[in-house]
Enzyme design. Structure first.
Site, PDB file in Angstrom:
ATOM      1  N   GLU A 322       7.345 -21.570 -17.824  1.00 37.61           N
ATOM      2  CA  GLU A 322       7.851 -23.089 -18.339  1.00 37.61           C
ATOM      3  C   GLU A 322       9.522 -22.918 -18.730  1.00 37.61           C
ATOM      4  OE1 GLU A 322       4.907 -23.389 -21.376  1.00 37.61           O
ATOM      5  OE2 GLU A 322       3.396 -23.915 -19.958  1.00 37.61           O
ATOM      6  N   ASP A 346       0.545 -18.150 -24.795  1.00 40.29           N
ATOM      7  CA  ASP A 346       0.464 -19.213 -25.758  1.00 40.29           C
ATOM      8  C   ASP A 346      -0.177 -18.687 -27.373  1.00 40.29           C
ATOM      9  OD1 ASP A 346       1.549 -21.321 -24.293  1.00 40.29           O
ATOM     10  OD2 ASP A 346      -0.402 -22.338 -24.153  1.00 40.29           O
ATOM     11  N   HIS A 513       4.522 -20.343 -28.554  1.00 39.65           N
ATOM     12  CA  HIS A 513       4.684 -19.297 -27.386  1.00 39.65           C
ATOM     13  C   HIS A 513       4.828 -17.889 -28.137  1.00 39.65           C
ATOM     14  CE1 HIS A 513       5.585 -21.653 -23.785  1.00 39.65           C
ATOM     15  NE2 HIS A 513       4.349 -21.815 -24.062  1.00 39.65           N
TER      16      HIS A 513
END
Length: 575
Positions: A322, A346, A513
């Site tokens: 990401e 995550d 994160h």
């Protein structure tokens, strides 16, 4: 450094002073390696330094040799500001010998005062126990600080003048993927290099990759990557799946080539592409502009971040899913300090003992008795995190790549299943790695966050991975996404503030994160952050292990407050 008075004093100290320098150099060179596996090299001044003329000659020698970290050693009194290292922006430390024959500690104090007054932070290394003049051993407490300083200083040096490859930009509104050029340049000396994701498409369509390597990689994937059951309501055809495999393999090659270049491309007439972007870290936006029509980057990210691929065992890359650059830089910190592959996850869910009992009937015990955190992400968790590598005692570890064996790599691959991507998230398909981190390993989770009007802050949590009973793991894991890799994490708590309990760690974490590194490296992260002028807002490292420049003592007695004030006063390292 040496007392410059000749006709008796300097001559009597030459041998002892040089021996002390050699002892420090040997200690460093025998203890440290770069993430590449190359041993750290120490350069010793050609002469002892007794005055300003000697100091300038040393500075010139170090410049010619490419020295990027400076350690001063002395067993005696020296002339404070005359002999100090005034080279800007190079991390500095002084080891003042704790002996009674000559006042090395007096010089240390005088030099620290000089550096502080001149606005050049320096780390103070002073052994707890008094040593005899002829003792050239490096005491344990001194050695610990020397290595912490050097590891952190070399991390600063390795980042300088490199690039962060931003492949795409903002992903799903995640602020970390909106790459902040000023943070990278001012604090780390890293330039942001932006490449649109259409460049990946161009290279795929125009064959700008090594076809021979692709054929080798495809054969390796077929032999080593276990494909899982397609859990989608409407499974893709075999033809589509095979095309997706081919595509994600090529994407991996292309992303690597974009980072570091590839001379094979020059042989094909693509000289510009062959040069790469001098990237020490990078990230792939993926969602959603890419993944809504093309295979996701999960395979590429996982393989790049691992210590092996179809070319064999090699240094892992640092590559963020990401395009979360702040997590990518956090991973980079861990890689440079620990020399190992990094886990991107995550920070997904806190499971209290009560919730676990309600859902599974199992009462957590041992490290898990106060609950645990579910770390899970579809993307770039290294396959090293399967914890299939073992030390000589059979204990799960994550190794520097030069210690990784072929059996280690094979075991990690066998413990990983590649599931066809969840089409609800990834409409273009692809493959996500799925594994659970086995056993119990010491790890450190960290994260850089940017705060408006304050700048970057670092948070970290030392703790352990845990392994739940299979039936418990299955129930909890499948509540999220059973096609993604899972690590169960228990931070070390102390009953205070953010570390009051496991829930408090989760509740105070500053982002979705986290970057997880093997080993308890929190103290090294704190030292590195101080070199970069980044305050630490949350940590569970013992106070006696906190090692910052001596000037921080002048900003107040509370360690956290003085850190904030000193970092604000000195400002970014490269600004």
């Amino acid at each position: 450094m040496i007392d410059g008075r000749e006709n008796g004093i300097r001559e009597s100290l030459e041998e002892q002073t040089m021996a002390m320098a050699q002892a420090a150099a040997d200690y460093i060179q025998n203890s440290l390696r770069f993430p590449s596996g190359e041993k750290v090299e120490c350069v010793i001044s050609n002469t002892t330094i007794g005055g300003v003329a000697d100091a300038v000659k040393c500075a010139e020698q170090f410049k010619e040799e490419g020295v990027e970290v400076s350690l001063t050693v002395t067993p005696c009194w020296c002339y404070g500001t005359e002999v100090m290292d005034t080279t800007p922006m190079i991390p500095k430390a002084i080891w003042g010998f704790n002996g009674t024959e000559r006042p090395g500690a007096v010089y240390l104090a005088a030099a620290l005062a000089g550096y502080t007054q001149k606005g050049m932070p320096v780390f103070s290394i002073y052994g707890r126990e008094v040593m005899d003049a002829g003792d050239m051993t490096v005491p344990d407490d001194v050695g610990e600080k020397i290595l912490r300083f050097v590891r952190s200083g070399l991390a600063v040096a390795q980042m300088k003048d490199k690039s962060y490859l931003s492949l795409g930009y903002g992903s799903m509104g995640i602020v970390g993927s909106m790459v902040d050029q000023d943070f990278l340049q001012d604090y780390l000396g890293i330039r942001a290099q932006f490449v649109d994701m259409s460049e990946v498409t161009r290279r795929l369509e125009q064959g700008i990759y090594d076809e021979k390597e692709f054929e080798m990689a495809k054969e390796w994937v077929q032999s080593n990557c276990i494909e899982g059951k397609d859990r989608n309501k409407k499974p893709s055809s075999r033809e589509r799946k095979d095309w997706e495999w081919d595509t994600v393999i090529k994407m991996t090659q292309i992303m690597r080539d974009l980072m570091i270049g590839n001379p094979k491309l020059a042989e094909k007439g693509f000289g510009e592409e062959a040069r790469g972007n001098n990237a020490i870290s990078g990230g792939f936006q993926g969602q959603r502009q890419w993944t809504d029509y093309s295979p996701n980057g999960d395979f590429s990210e996982a393989i790049l971040n691992s210590s092996f691929d179809w070319n064999g065992i090699r240094q892992p890359f640092v590559f963020a899913t990401e395009n979360d650059s702040l997590n990518g830089i956090s991973m980079l910190f861990g890689h440079l300090l620990a020399n190992t592959a990094q886990i991107f996850s995550d920070v997904r869910t806190f499971w209290s003992p009560e919730s676990v009992k309600r859902v599974t009937g199992y009462q957590p015990e041992g490290l898990a008795s106060d609950g645990f955190i579910h770390l899970i992400n579809s993307g770039s968790s290294t396959l090293d995190a399967t914890a299939q590598m073992k030390d000589e005692n059979g204990v799960p570890v994550m190794k520097p790549y030069w210690e990784v064996t072929q059996n280690d790599a094979d075991s990690c691959l066998k413990a990983t299943t590649w599931y066809p991507a969840n089409m609800e998230y990834f409409r273009g398909g692809g493959y996500s790695s799925q594994f659970k981190t086995a056993g119990q390993m010491p790890v450190t989770m960290c994260r850089i966050n940017l705060v408006k009007d304050l700048g970057p802050v670092l948070q970290l949590a030392e703790g352990w991975t845990i392994e739940l009973p299979d039936e418990v793991h299955k129930v909890l894991d499948e509540r999220t996404d059973p096609t993604w890799p899972t690590t169960w994490f228990v931070p070390r708590t102390n009953g205070v503030g953010s570390f009051k309990d496991v829930y408090s760690v989760m509740a105070n974490w500053g982002s979705n994160h986290g970057a997880i590194s093997y080993g308890h490296i929190g103290a090294d992260l704190i030292t590195l952050a101080s070199m970069l002028r980044i305050p630490v807002c949350m940590h569970n490292v013992e106070e006696e292990k906190v090692f910052r420049p001596s000037a921080w003592n002048s900003y107040g007695d509370d360690l956290e407050g003085s850190d904030y004030r000193a970092c604000k006063s000195y400002g970014p390292l490269y600004k």
